[in-house]
Design a protein around this motif. Sequence first.
Motif, PDB file in Angstrom:
ATOM      1  N   VAL A 148     -10.408  -2.187   7.528  1.00  0.00           N
ATOM      2  CA  VAL A 148      -9.476  -1.554   8.456  1.00  0.00           C
ATOM      3  C   VAL A 148      -8.107  -2.214   8.327  1.00  0.00           C
ATOM      4  CG1 VAL A 148      -8.965  -1.073  10.882  1.00  0.00           C
ATOM      5  CG2 VAL A 148     -11.339  -1.041  10.072  1.00  0.00           C
ATOM      6  N   PHE A 149      -7.094  -1.392   8.095  1.00  0.00           N
ATOM      7  CA  PHE A 149      -5.708  -1.851   8.094  1.00  0.00           C
ATOM      8  C   PHE A 149      -5.158  -1.506   9.470  1.00  0.00           C
ATOM      9  CE2 PHE A 149      -6.958  -0.829   3.784  1.00  0.00           C
ATOM     10  CZ  PHE A 149      -6.543  -1.946   3.072  1.00  0.00           C
ATOM     11  N   GLN A 150      -5.077  -2.498  10.334  1.00  0.00           N
ATOM     12  CA  GLN A 150      -4.825  -2.240  11.749  1.00  0.00           C
ATOM     13  C   GLN A 150      -3.483  -1.540  11.952  1.00  0.00           C
ATOM     14  OE1 GLN A 150      -5.307  -5.732  14.192  1.00  0.00           O
ATOM     15  NE2 GLN A 150      -6.252  -4.506  15.786  1.00  0.00           N
ATOM     16  N   ASP A 151      -3.510  -0.495  12.777  1.00  0.00           N
ATOM     17  CA  ASP A 151      -2.320   0.297  13.127  1.00  0.00           C
ATOM     18  C   ASP A 151      -1.733   1.044  11.938  1.00  0.00           C
ATOM     19  OD1 ASP A 151      -2.464  -0.654  15.790  1.00  0.00           O
ATOM     20  OD2 ASP A 151      -1.344  -2.450  15.237  1.00  0.00           O
ATOM     21  N   MET A 152      -2.544   1.313  10.927  1.00  0.00           N
ATOM     22  CA  MET A 152      -2.030   2.005   9.753  1.00  0.00           C
ATOM     23  C   MET A 152      -3.177   2.712   9.044  1.00  0.00           C
ATOM     24  SD  MET A 152       0.256   0.317   6.683  1.00  0.00           S
ATOM     25  CE  MET A 152       1.359  -0.407   7.898  1.00  0.00           C
ATOM     26  N   GLU A 153      -2.916   3.913   8.525  1.00  0.00           N
ATOM     27  CA  GLU A 153      -3.910   4.620   7.732  1.00  0.00           C
ATOM     28  C   GLU A 153      -4.163   3.852   6.432  1.00  0.00           C
ATOM     29  OE1 GLU A 153      -5.683   7.271   8.395  1.00  0.00           O
ATOM     30  OE2 GLU A 153      -4.788   7.582  10.381  1.00  0.00           O
ATOM     31  N   ALA A 154      -5.420   3.830   5.996  1.00  0.00           N
ATOM     32  CA  ALA A 154      -5.781   3.067   4.803  1.00  0.00           C
ATOM     33  C   ALA A 154      -5.014   3.546   3.575  1.00  0.00           C
ATOM     34  CB  ALA A 154      -7.285   3.158   4.558  1.00  0.00           C
ATOM     35  N   ASP A 155      -4.864   4.867   3.419  1.00  0.00           N
ATOM     36  CA  ASP A 155      -4.155   5.389   2.245  1.00  0.00           C
ATOM     37  C   ASP A 155      -2.711   4.912   2.224  1.00  0.00           C
ATOM     38  OD1 ASP A 155      -6.437   6.670   1.418  1.00  0.00           O
ATOM     39  OD2 ASP A 155      -5.828   8.665   2.105  1.00  0.00           O
ATOM     40  N   THR A 156      -2.063   4.908   3.382  1.00  0.00           N
ATOM     41  CA  THR A 156      -0.676   4.443   3.467  1.00  0.00           C
ATOM     42  C   THR A 156      -0.583   2.951   3.162  1.00  0.00           C
ATOM     43  OG1 THR A 156      -0.145   6.128   5.117  1.00  0.00           O
ATOM     44  CG2 THR A 156       1.322   4.216   4.994  1.00  0.00           C
ATOM     45  N   ALA A 157      -1.494   2.183   3.740  1.00  0.00           N
ATOM     46  CA  ALA A 157      -1.484   0.739   3.504  1.00  0.00           C
ATOM     47  C   ALA A 157      -1.632   0.433   2.019  1.00  0.00           C
ATOM     48  CB  ALA A 157      -2.605   0.076   4.293  1.00  0.00           C
ATOM     49  N   ARG A 158      -2.564   1.114   1.370  1.00  0.00           N
ATOM     50  CA  ARG A 158      -2.819   0.835  -0.046  1.00  0.00           C
ATOM     51  C   ARG A 158      -1.692   1.318  -0.943  1.00  0.00           C
ATOM     52  NH1 ARG A 158      -9.003   2.271   1.320  1.00  0.00           N
ATOM     53  NH2 ARG A 158      -9.811   0.124   1.303  1.00  0.00           N
ATOM     54  N   ALA A 159      -1.072   2.429  -0.594  1.00  0.00           N
ATOM     55  CA  ALA A 159      -0.011   2.973  -1.441  1.00  0.00           C
ATOM     56  C   ALA A 159       1.315   2.250  -1.278  1.00  0.00           C
ATOM     57  CB  ALA A 159       0.180   4.459  -1.122  1.00  0.00           C
ATOM     58  N   GLU A 160       1.566   1.706  -0.077  1.00  0.00           N
ATOM     59  CA  GLU A 160       2.906   1.215   0.219  1.00  0.00           C
ATOM     60  C   GLU A 160       2.984  -0.263   0.588  1.00  0.00           C
ATOM     61  OE1 GLU A 160       4.610   3.679   3.232  1.00  0.00           O
ATOM     62  OE2 GLU A 160       4.195   5.550   2.152  1.00  0.00           O
ATOM     63  N   HIS A 161       1.841  -0.901   0.888  1.00  0.00           N
ATOM     64  CA  HIS A 161       1.919  -2.227   1.469  1.00  0.00           C
ATOM     65  C   HIS A 161       1.094  -3.286   0.752  1.00  0.00           C
ATOM     66  CE1 HIS A 161       4.220  -0.940   5.029  1.00  0.00           C
ATOM     67  NE2 HIS A 161       3.530   0.184   4.909  1.00  0.00           N
ATOM     68  N   LEU A 162       0.515  -2.985  -0.394  1.00  0.00           N
ATOM     69  CA  LEU A 162      -0.224  -4.026  -1.104  1.00  0.00           C
ATOM     70  C   LEU A 162       0.046  -3.986  -2.594  1.00  0.00           C
ATOM     71  CD1 LEU A 162      -2.967  -3.005  -2.813  1.00  0.00           C
ATOM     72  CD2 LEU A 162      -3.877  -2.743  -0.510  1.00  0.00           C
ATOM     73  N   HIS A 163      -0.070  -5.156  -3.186  1.00  0.00           N
ATOM     74  CA  HIS A 163      -0.048  -5.349  -4.631  1.00  0.00           C
ATOM     75  C   HIS A 163      -1.376  -5.975  -5.038  1.00  0.00           C
ATOM     76  CE1 HIS A 163       3.968  -4.431  -6.084  1.00  0.00           C
ATOM     77  NE2 HIS A 163       4.542  -5.266  -5.249  1.00  0.00           N
ATOM     78  N   MET A 164      -1.913  -5.568  -6.186  1.00  0.00           N
ATOM     79  CA  MET A 164      -3.058  -6.263  -6.752  1.00  0.00           C
ATOM     80  C   MET A 164      -2.735  -6.706  -8.171  1.00  0.00           C
ATOM     81  SD  MET A 164      -7.072  -5.211  -7.131  1.00  0.00           S
ATOM     82  CE  MET A 164      -8.212  -6.334  -7.969  1.00  0.00           C
ATOM     83  N   VAL A 165      -2.943  -7.978  -8.443  1.00  0.00           N
ATOM     84  CA  VAL A 165      -2.845  -8.517  -9.797  1.00  0.00           C
ATOM     85  C   VAL A 165      -4.238  -8.966 -10.175  1.00  0.00           C
ATOM     86  CG1 VAL A 165      -1.830 -10.268 -11.296  1.00  0.00           C
ATOM     87  CG2 VAL A 165      -0.439  -9.214  -9.506  1.00  0.00           C
ATOM     88  N   GLY A 166      -4.862  -8.217 -11.077  1.00  0.00           N
ATOM     89  CA  GLY A 166      -6.240  -8.471 -11.439  1.00  0.00           C
ATOM     90  C   GLY A 166      -6.389  -9.528 -12.519  1.00  0.00           C
ATOM     91  N   HIS A 167      -7.635  -9.743 -12.906  1.00  0.00           N
ATOM     92  CA  HIS A 167      -7.926 -10.709 -13.973  1.00  0.00           C
ATOM     93  C   HIS A 167      -7.253 -10.276 -15.271  1.00  0.00           C
ATOM     94  CE1 HIS A 167     -10.144 -13.807 -16.086  1.00  0.00           C
ATOM     95  NE2 HIS A 167     -10.544 -12.918 -16.965  1.00  0.00           N
ATOM     96  N   HIS A 168      -7.235  -8.965 -15.538  1.00  0.00           N
ATOM     97  CA  HIS A 168      -6.475  -8.414 -16.663  1.00  0.00           C
ATOM     98  C   HIS A 168      -5.106  -8.012 -16.145  1.00  0.00           C
ATOM     99  CE1 HIS A 168     -10.044  -8.479 -19.161  1.00  0.00           C
ATOM    100  NE2 HIS A 168     -10.702  -7.846 -18.207  1.00  0.00           N
ATOM    101  N   ASP A 169      -4.060  -8.338 -16.895  1.00  0.00           N
ATOM    102  CA  ASP A 169      -2.705  -8.182 -16.384  1.00  0.00           C
ATOM    103  C   ASP A 169      -2.230  -6.741 -16.314  1.00  0.00           C
ATOM    104  OD1 ASP A 169      -2.324 -10.940 -16.001  1.00  0.00           O
ATOM    105  OD2 ASP A 169      -1.891 -11.211 -18.125  1.00  0.00           O
TER     106      ASP A 169
END
Length: 204
Positions: free
Chosen positions: A62-83
């Motif tokens: 749960v991304f509190q006070d925010m829709e999950a799709d919006t949070a993932r599209a606009e508010h997070l970065h992921m840097v994985g094991h492969h660049d």
Amino acid sequence: MLRTVLIQDLAISRGERRLFSDLSMALRAGEAVALTGRNGAGKTSLLRAVAGLLRPEAGQIVFQDMEADTARAEHLHMVGHHDGLKSTRTAWEELRFQTLWSGGSPATARQAAERLDLVRLLDLEVRRLSAGQRRRLALARLVASPRTLWLLDEPMAPLDAIHRQGFGELMAEHLVGGGMILAAVHDPLPIPTRVAQIGGEIGG
């Protein structure tokens, strides 16, 4: 701004094997959580689930006070094991493309290159960079188009001591600004963290 991420009673399986179950934790603004555990315990899978790239078998994120799709599209970065870098582009072409795609600008891309000690490498093709240089190029996206939640998979692994210290400073600045970090690690991060042992308890 994203302020809280809640992981509630999460279970993730790979094929027929349950990686973990009943995992709950909260991540709030200004906090970093280091995910530890044996190889194959599910640290990377948890990061992928938070990013929306893997569907949990049970529980919720749960991304509190925010829709999950919006949070993932606009508010997070992921840097994985492969660049995730295209080897035939120059370092600048790749950094600029990925920065613009995630909402930054050429100016912020240049600033990120300076912070990650990449300026002298920008004209080189990605395939000519060392593992540590490629990792710094991937990490530059975090600075070039700032987002609240950083999901990091072994971010320090290929970095030398000087650049580990430099990225540690960037992580600290991110937390002071209200950011959040969830990182899968084998070695401790150079910032204060809580530790979540996958398959174990969460400690201070």
